[in-house]
Write a protein that holds these residues in place. Structure first.
Motif, short mmCIF file in Angstrom:
data_model
loop_
_atom_site.label_atom_id
_atom_site.label_comp_id
_atom_site.label_asym_id
_atom_site.label_seq_id
_atom_site.Cartn_x
_atom_site.Cartn_y
_atom_site.Cartn_z
N LEU A 120 25.11 4.23 32.04
CA LEU A 120 24.06 3.95 32.64
C LEU A 120 23.29 5.05 33.55
O LEU A 120 22.37 5.19 33.69
N PHE A 121 24.38 5.72 34.13
CA PHE A 121 23.76 6.84 35.14
C PHE A 121 23.52 7.88 34.64
O PHE A 121 22.43 8.47 35.16
N ILE B 275 22.48 -1.24 41.66
CA ILE B 275 22.49 0.23 40.76
C ILE B 275 21.72 1.31 41.22
O ILE B 275 21.98 2.37 41.61
N LYS B 276 20.37 0.61 41.66
CA LYS B 276 19.42 1.77 42.14
C LYS B 276 19.93 2.16 43.78
O LYS B 276 20.07 3.35 44.09
N PHE B 277 20.77 1.18 44.41
CA PHE B 277 21.34 1.65 45.79
C PHE B 277 22.39 2.67 45.67
O PHE B 277 22.56 3.64 46.36
N SER B 278 23.32 2.34 44.57
CA SER B 278 24.57 3.16 44.41
C SER B 278 24.31 4.56 43.87
O SER B 278 25.22 5.38 44.12
N SER B 279 23.44 4.63 43.08
CA SER B 279 23.05 5.82 42.58
C SER B 279 21.99 6.75 43.16
O SER B 279 22.11 7.95 42.94
N LYS B 280 21.48 5.97 44.13
CA LYS B 280 20.50 6.76 45.25
C LYS B 280 19.52 7.75 44.54
O LYS B 280 19.26 8.81 44.58
N ILE B 281 18.78 6.94 43.24
CA ILE B 281 17.80 7.62 42.66
C ILE B 281 16.64 7.26 42.99
O ILE B 281 16.27 6.38 43.84
N SER B 282 15.28 8.10 42.82
CA SER B 282 13.98 7.91 43.34
C SER B 282 13.13 7.08 42.51
O SER B 282 12.04 6.92 42.85
N GLN C 55 12.25 -0.68 32.80
CA GLN C 55 11.68 -0.02 31.62
C GLN C 55 12.41 0.80 30.70
O GLN C 55 12.55 0.71 29.75
N LEU C 56 13.37 1.74 31.68
CA LEU C 56 14.40 2.46 30.78
C LEU C 56 15.51 1.66 30.34
O LEU C 56 15.68 1.80 28.89
N LEU C 57 15.74 0.54 30.72
CA LEU C 57 16.89 -0.40 30.41
C LEU C 57 16.30 -1.05 28.95
O LEU C 57 16.98 -1.23 27.80
#
Length: 64
Positions: A42-43, A15-22, A30-32
């Motif tokens: 989710l996005f 998810i981190k890789f596909s969304s390219k968030i920082s 923690q958000l989840l």
């Protein structure tokens, strides 16, 4: 339990890789955890998109 932890780690990494968030992995987890019962994409949760103007989501369970 180890297999479940590995699967969760791989899904969060993807998810981190596909969304390219920082955000870091810890911030994503923690958000989840804080929004586990919220019915939201989710996005949109990761990109901090506001829900609506009155402050609550109509799809979220209301306790009181």
């Amino acid at each position: 339990q180890i297999w479940i932890a590995m699967c969760v780690y791989l899904m969060i990494s993807y998810i981190k890789f596909s969304s390219k968030i920082s955000k870091s992995m810890q911030q994503i987890l923690q958000l989840l955890q804080l929004n586990i019962f919220e019915k939201r994409e989710l996005f949109s949760l990761l990109e901090d998109i506001p829900i609506n103007k009155n402050g609550h989501d109509p799809n979220q369970m209301v306790m009181f």
